[in-house]
Design an enzyme around this catalytic site. Sequence first.
Site, PDB file in Angstrom:
ATOM      1  N   LEU A   9       0.841  -1.199   0.000  1.00  0.00           N
ATOM      2  CA  LEU A   9       0.000   0.000   0.000  1.00  0.00           C
ATOM      3  C   LEU A   9       0.877   1.250   0.000  1.00  0.00           C
ATOM      4  O   LEU A   9       1.723   1.433   0.881  1.00  0.00           O
ATOM      5  CB  LEU A   9      -0.909   0.027   1.236  1.00  0.00           C
ATOM      6  CG  LEU A   9      -1.899  -1.140   1.385  1.00  0.00           C
ATOM      7  CD1 LEU A   9      -2.888  -0.825   2.505  1.00  0.00           C
ATOM      8  CD2 LEU A   9      -2.640  -1.417   0.077  1.00  0.00           C
ATOM      9  N   ARG A  16       1.570  14.240   7.309  1.00  0.00           N
ATOM     10  CA  ARG A  16       2.471  14.708   8.376  1.00  0.00           C
ATOM     11  C   ARG A  16       3.925  14.871   7.928  1.00  0.00           C
ATOM     12  O   ARG A  16       4.740  15.432   8.645  1.00  0.00           O
ATOM     13  CB  ARG A  16       2.398  13.756   9.579  1.00  0.00           C
ATOM     14  CG  ARG A  16       1.190  14.031  10.463  1.00  0.00           C
ATOM     15  CD  ARG A  16       1.053  12.988  11.549  1.00  0.00           C
ATOM     16  NE  ARG A  16       0.519  11.735  11.032  1.00  0.00           N
ATOM     17  CZ  ARG A  16       0.567  10.575  11.690  1.00  0.00           C
ATOM     18  NH1 ARG A  16       1.150  10.515  12.882  1.00  0.00           N
ATOM     19  NH2 ARG A  16       0.058   9.484  11.167  1.00  0.00           N
ATOM     20  N   LYS A  23       5.362  10.321   0.107  1.00  0.00           N
ATOM     21  CA  LYS A  23       6.052   9.831   1.311  1.00  0.00           C
ATOM     22  C   LYS A  23       6.958   8.637   1.027  1.00  0.00           C
ATOM     23  O   LYS A  23       8.093   8.584   1.505  1.00  0.00           O
ATOM     24  CB  LYS A  23       5.020   9.451   2.386  1.00  0.00           C
ATOM     25  CG  LYS A  23       5.657   8.821   3.605  1.00  0.00           C
ATOM     26  CD  LYS A  23       4.741   8.793   4.792  1.00  0.00           C
ATOM     27  CE  LYS A  23       3.764   7.660   4.737  1.00  0.00           C
ATOM     28  NZ  LYS A  23       2.977   7.578   5.991  1.00  0.00           N
ATOM     29  N   ASP A 105       5.425   2.360   3.799  1.00  0.00           N
ATOM     30  CA  ASP A 105       6.122   3.272   4.717  1.00  0.00           C
ATOM     31  C   ASP A 105       6.640   2.554   5.963  1.00  0.00           C
ATOM     32  O   ASP A 105       6.867   3.174   6.995  1.00  0.00           O
ATOM     33  CB  ASP A 105       5.199   4.432   5.114  1.00  0.00           C
ATOM     34  CG  ASP A 105       3.916   3.967   5.803  1.00  0.00           C
ATOM     35  OD1 ASP A 105       3.691   2.735   5.885  1.00  0.00           O
ATOM     36  OD2 ASP A 105       3.151   4.830   6.261  1.00  0.00           O
ATOM     37  N   GLU A 156      -9.419   0.682  15.821  1.00  0.00           N
ATOM     38  CA  GLU A 156      -8.530   1.809  15.556  1.00  0.00           C
ATOM     39  C   GLU A 156      -8.483   2.745  16.760  1.00  0.00           C
ATOM     40  O   GLU A 156      -9.471   2.890  17.491  1.00  0.00           O
ATOM     41  CB  GLU A 156      -9.009   2.579  14.311  1.00  0.00           C
ATOM     42  CG  GLU A 156      -8.808   1.821  13.028  1.00  0.00           C
ATOM     43  CD  GLU A 156      -7.360   1.356  12.845  1.00  0.00           C
ATOM     44  OE1 GLU A 156      -6.458   2.204  12.805  1.00  0.00           O
ATOM     45  OE2 GLU A 156      -7.129   0.137  12.768  1.00  0.00           O
ATOM     46  N   ASN A 388      36.694  18.989 -23.771  1.00  0.00           N
ATOM     47  CA  ASN A 388      35.871  17.962 -24.424  1.00  0.00           C
ATOM     48  C   ASN A 388      34.589  18.525 -25.015  1.00  0.00           C
ATOM     49  O   ASN A 388      33.867  17.812 -25.679  1.00  0.00           O
ATOM     50  CB  ASN A 388      35.538  16.831 -23.434  1.00  0.00           C
ATOM     51  CG  ASN A 388      34.779  17.334 -22.228  1.00  0.00           C
ATOM     52  OD1 ASN A 388      34.948  18.480 -21.804  1.00  0.00           O
ATOM     53  ND2 ASN A 388      33.934  16.498 -21.673  1.00  0.00           N
ATOM     54  N   ARG A 442      53.047  26.180 -27.981  1.00  0.00           N
ATOM     55  CA  ARG A 442      52.960  27.344 -27.089  1.00  0.00           C
ATOM     56  C   ARG A 442      53.845  28.443 -27.643  1.00  0.00           C
ATOM     57  O   ARG A 442      54.708  28.190 -28.481  1.00  0.00           O
ATOM     58  CB  ARG A 442      53.407  26.974 -25.675  1.00  0.00           C
ATOM     59  CG  ARG A 442      54.806  26.403 -25.571  1.00  0.00           C
ATOM     60  CD  ARG A 442      55.351  26.495 -24.146  1.00  0.00           C
ATOM     61  NE  ARG A 442      55.749  25.238 -23.535  1.00  0.00           N
ATOM     62  CZ  ARG A 442      57.021  24.810 -23.496  1.00  0.00           C
ATOM     63  NH1 ARG A 442      57.997  25.474 -24.081  1.00  0.00           N
ATOM     64  NH2 ARG A 442      57.298  23.693 -22.882  1.00  0.00           N
TER      65      ARG A 442
END
Length: 458
Positions: A9, A16, A23, A105, A156, A388, A442
């Site tokens: 799930l 929160r 999350k 979670d 709950e 490059n 150079r």
Amino acid sequence: MSDTHVVILAAGKGTRMKSAEPKVLHRAAGCALIDHALRAADSLQPSTIVVVVGHMADRVKAALGKRLGLRFALQEPQLGTGHALLQAEPHLAGGSGTVVLLSGDVPLLRPATLQALVKAHTARGAAATVLTARVDRPQGYGRIVRERGQIAAIVEDKDATPAEREIDEINSGIYAFALEPLFTALKSIGATNAQGEYYLPDLVRIYRERGLTVETVSLDDPREIMGVNSRRELADVTAILKSTRNEELMAAGVTIIDPATAWIGSDVIVGADTVIHPNVYLEGRTRIGSGCEIHAGVRIVDSTIDDGVVINNYCVILESRIDSGARVGPFAHIRPQSHIGEDAQVGNFVELKKTVLGRRSKANHLSYLGDATIGERVNVGAGTITCNYDGTDKHPTVIEDGAFIGSDTQLVAPVRVGKGAYVAAGSSIVEDVPAGALGIARGRQANKPGWVAKNKKK
Ligand code: UD1
Ligand code: CA
């Protein structure tokens, strides 16, 4: 084919967290919360894994898109955990076996616990088996209501009576279900409760009323089922994941000088006799060999480091490979797709990107080496830069075995320096240097005798 199916799930909002991110994509110990759940799921070798997504579904699906064989069920709107599981029906209907329900979670769950849950569930021929735990602070969790020792219902927190609130045995939110009666029964769950949601735990009461067997398996260490609902809890589970991995590695022979500041991901492998100094971060699929020294402040992500490598302080190493005996840093940046060969040396303030540095080659000071293929025993002088990028495209640089690149050289790609060739210090090399040649590019120096005295103001 196994007859175990897992549903995870991950549709809830996670209010929160106060986050713009879903999350389950928040990371603990180097990987997303949902990846921890998937690791637990994988340990059951299930024939099906369904992830129920809803809130920011596209983000979650995109993050998991690389994983083969995952199925997604969309829960829109999110009407509770019972409603969430029901969305997996099209993927599982008509099948048989066991459905294991996990939360996206809950990252600390151990494979052994999950296996024990499934084993007990099958052995007892139960319609549902609930993973429970006794905790000191049950607030917020669903409580296990027992009658004559048998589980009768889950209540709950928000719906519990004062007496029920005293119960210290809680619902972990992790269950095993017999697939056959599950989806029909889920449809009889109602939403007349404090939150107006379809509560999955109500299935316990419904099954008991219908005379179906509901069992429980109790956890020894309740920390395993800690859920992440806030940043505080994210930090708490991260700390537990970290100390668990550190303990395992130390038991296997790794020296961790300061375990409090060694952040080693759950998937990271480290060989024996490697020494990890303080403030080191080892993330993702990183593998470190044995006898290595990883000095303070180093961060290594998704990389492979062979035996006997020394990484000096404050290096960042990403998606790269370092062969045995090499030395890197301090202050080196090894960017993706780089490969440092055996006994090679990369020194301070050197950046590599998509670059191969061959065996026993050295780039010890202040360089940028990008899209370069560098052979063996090459000396890359201080301040060497591969140019490059032309503003549109990236071009390769090849430096063959035994070449010597003088300090402060620019190699304007595409360009090749042949085997054993020398490039004079301070050169801007725009053409290939043949094997065995000296390339010099150079301005010629002119000394003007007496210039200072003539020009100095009196
Ligand atoms: C849930 C259980 C509780 C248990 C606790 C353990 C219910 C009603 N309660 O409570 O008994 O003690 O877990 O941590 O199941 N989700 C969805 N869709 C939804 C609602 C939730 O996918 O519509 C997902 C969430 O993203 C989360 C999981 O389900 O991954 C649990 O939901 P959450 O709201 O956190 O339930 P809790 O209140 O913690
Ligand atoms: Ca929760």
